[in-house]
Motif scaffolding. Structure first.
Motif, PDB file in Angstrom:
ATOM      1  N   THR B  52       0.833  -1.200   0.000  1.00  0.00           N
ATOM      2  CA  THR B  52       0.000   0.000   0.000  1.00  0.00           C
ATOM      3  C   THR B  52       0.871   1.255   0.000  1.00  0.00           C
ATOM      4  O   THR B  52       0.691   2.155  -0.826  1.00  0.00           O
ATOM      5  CB  THR B  52      -0.917   0.001   1.235  1.00  0.00           C
ATOM      6  OG1 THR B  52      -1.584  -1.243   1.297  1.00  0.00           O
ATOM      7  CG2 THR B  52      -1.926   1.117   1.160  1.00  0.00           C
ATOM      8  N   ILE B 136      -3.507   2.985  -5.993  1.00  0.00           N
ATOM      9  CA  ILE B 136      -3.543   2.640  -4.570  1.00  0.00           C
ATOM     10  C   ILE B 136      -4.543   1.517  -4.336  1.00  0.00           C
ATOM     11  O   ILE B 136      -4.253   0.550  -3.623  1.00  0.00           O
ATOM     12  CB  ILE B 136      -3.884   3.881  -3.727  1.00  0.00           C
ATOM     13  CG1 ILE B 136      -2.762   4.911  -3.852  1.00  0.00           C
ATOM     14  CG2 ILE B 136      -4.074   3.503  -2.269  1.00  0.00           C
ATOM     15  CD1 ILE B 136      -3.107   6.256  -3.301  1.00  0.00           C
ATOM     16  N   ILE B 140      -3.715  -2.134  -2.759  1.00  0.00           N
ATOM     17  CA  ILE B 140      -4.370  -2.731  -1.596  1.00  0.00           C
ATOM     18  C   ILE B 140      -4.977  -4.081  -1.980  1.00  0.00           C
ATOM     19  O   ILE B 140      -4.786  -5.084  -1.286  1.00  0.00           O
ATOM     20  CB  ILE B 140      -5.468  -1.796  -1.041  1.00  0.00           C
ATOM     21  CG1 ILE B 140      -4.833  -0.520  -0.493  1.00  0.00           C
ATOM     22  CG2 ILE B 140      -6.265  -2.493   0.052  1.00  0.00           C
ATOM     23  CD1 ILE B 140      -5.824   0.541  -0.115  1.00  0.00           C
TER      24      ILE B 140
END
Lengths: 348, 193
Positions: B52, B136, B140
């Protein structure tokens, strides 16, 4: 084959046969599994890795007296990444089709465990020429292994050899072999066959061949690229965590019979490890109570010293007691552990 | 960029294109650190943390420095250096600021530097031309997918620890066979497309 150490030919033989990176050392699994959907992909990936490996080895070996020990890992990374970028751009320009089918796995050569492992284990300690050939040998060994694997997967999964379909075979080919599960399956079978051959030879000749990482022992770190440089840090910390846990368990346990049995909370990991490693010693010590002090003290430093005089006082009684109930802190911990495990099993 | 694309990226990276079982990234820790559920979940958590952070930082660097200046060819070098130093910094920071978290993750952090899942996720963000936010989300999802598969494998291995296995299959090949069956199961998710 008896070849002089560190000559080019010996290095090539070593890389291709003796220490084949894929089949013997089991390194570089990601590209091995990912790009072996066809034999051609295997050759392309293998050769580009070979180029990077040889050049990176050569340069690291040339610079080995210049690179300070403390920052060698970042230096290796920069050197390897530069060569990978060069190969990446060359392939993009001259073999666009292969570049497309290998895709993201070309830049990912940077993190291929084989390259990092050879840099750390060989090139950083040896002369440039030998390192260069070590890189070529290792690269060719890798190429050979993944080409064979690509060939098998292509033949079974899409019924073709080097992209040429054989008759009507493609219609019946189980496509799962060119999909993800097939990769795991084929590699598992290949390594199983190798392990079986080694086991057979060992059984016949009564010797133990240097099997590297197919055994359970130490497999936690065996396939990690950093294991050369982290020097078992992982295992050390794990042992420390284990010792912590045991110390806590020992502290939590009520000290009913003997004060000597309470383990100090700040048990050192190495000691507990040593104690764990020598259960046999403890047992022999129990059988001969006269010998208890020296062996026990050696095997289980974690035990406080108060126990010694007590044991010395009545060795005969001790023997009887010991046969009835586990005596030392170590033994009790072990018994506790087995009880816990049995409980867990019962709960399941 | 609508919400649907973000959700589809999430599902795609987490299940359909599972980072381990269909893209073969991060195989080394997947096979190496999957002996016990405890250690596997520790590794999974550390990977989620690092991927992340790496996709945030590398996304920003790519979109605001490398791409505008036409330095795309430096991607690989810059990203791997960013990841390596990021891991170092995270380790130092956690050691000082959050000792509890450091104790839980600390062991696994140095192992992640050369985990190809991290570099792979970041490079895929660039290759698929994701924006920073999409990158992002992809990071994740990728790392959660990694955590899911490593924890499942560890659970299976724990269960099968005491099974009788032929000598030649013990250890590494056995884990690979298990992974193969898991990969077949994960193939089923491609119906979600």
């Amino acid at each position: 084959m008896n070849l002089a150490e560190n000559t080019p030919l010996e290095r090539l033989f070593n890389g291709i046969v003796k220490e084949n990176p894929t089949l013997v050392i089991v390194l570089g699994m990601c590209p091995t599994l990912a790009v072996t959907t066809s034999a051609m992909n295997g050759i392309g990936m293998g050769l580009s890795t070979t180029v990077v490996l040889a050049l990176a080895n050569l340069f690291i070996s040339l610079l080995r007296n210049v690179i300070p020990d403390d920052i060698r890992i970042p230096s290796f990374i920069v050197i390897i990444a530069s060569f990978v970028t060069m190969v990446d751009m060359l392939m993009q320009a001259y073999t666009p089709e292969l570049y497309k089918s290998l895709g993201i796995y070309i830049p990912l050569i940077v993190v291929n465990c084989i390259i990092f492992g050879r840099a750390e284990a060989y090139a950083y300690k040896n002369k440039p020429l030998a390192s260069f050939f070590d890189g070529i040998g290792m690269g060719l060994g890798f190429t050979l292994a993944i080409t064979v694997m690509g060939f098998i997967r292509e033949l079974i999964g899409s019924g073709a050899i080097f992209g040429n379909p054989i008759g009507s075979l493609p219609e019946y080919a189980p496509a799962i072999f060119v999909m993800a599960p097939g990769a795991f399956l084929v590699l598992a079978i290949m390594i199983t066959i190798r392990a079986h051959i080694i086991n057979t030879i060992e059984a016949r000749k009564g010797i133990r061949l240097p099997v590297t990482h197919t055994d359970e022992e130490g497999s936690e770190c065996s396939s990690c690229a950093m294991r050369m440089s982290c020097a078992g840090k992982f295992q050390k910390v794990e042992a420390m965590m284990k010792a912590d846990k045991e110390a806590k368990a020992a502290a939590a346990k009520p000290t009913d019979t003997k004060p000597a049995d309470t383990k100090p909370a700040d048990v050192k990991p190495a000691d507990t490890k040593a104690a764990d490693a020598k259960p046999a010693d403890v047992k022999t010590a129990e059988e001969k109570p006269a010998d208890v002090e020296p062996v026990d003290a050696k095997a289980a430093d974690a035990k406080p010293a108060e126990e010694k005089p007590e044991e010395a006082e009545s060795p005969e009684n001790k023997k009887k007691e010991e046969s009835a109930a586990p005596q030392s802190a170590l033994e009790r911990l072990k018994a506790m552990k087995t009880a816990d495990e049995a409980e867990k099993e019962a709960n399941k | 960029m609508s919400n649907t694309t973000l959700i589809s990226i999430l599902i795609m990276s987490m299940l359909i294109n599972n980072v381990v079982l269909s893209q073969f990234l991060g195989i080394c820790p997947f096979l190496g650190v999957s002996k016990k559920v405890d250690t596997a979940s520790g590794m999974g958590a550390a990977v989620i943390f690092v991927i992340t952070l790496a996709s945030i930082i590398c996304g920003l660097i790519y979109h605001f420095i490398l791409h505008p200046l036409g330095l795309d060819y430096l991607n690989t070098i810059v990203f791997i250096l960013v990841i390596a130093s990021l891991v170092q910094f995270v380790e130092m920071f956690l050691k000082k600021a959050m000792p509890a978290l450091y104790k839980a993750l600390g062991v696994y952090l140095p192992l992640i530097t050369t985990n190809c899942a991290v570099l792979g996720a970041v490079l895929l963000n660039v290759q698929n031309e994701y924006s920073v936010i999409q990158g992002i989300v992809n990071g994740i999802a990728t790392s959660v997918g990694f955590a899911i598969s490593i924890i499942i494998l560890a659970g299976l291995r724990e269960k099968m620890q005491y099974n009788r296995i032929p000598k030649a299959v013990q250890g590494f090949p056995f884990t690979m066979f298990t992974a193969s069956l898991m990969a077949i199961a994960f193939c089923g998710f491609s119906g979600l497309k």
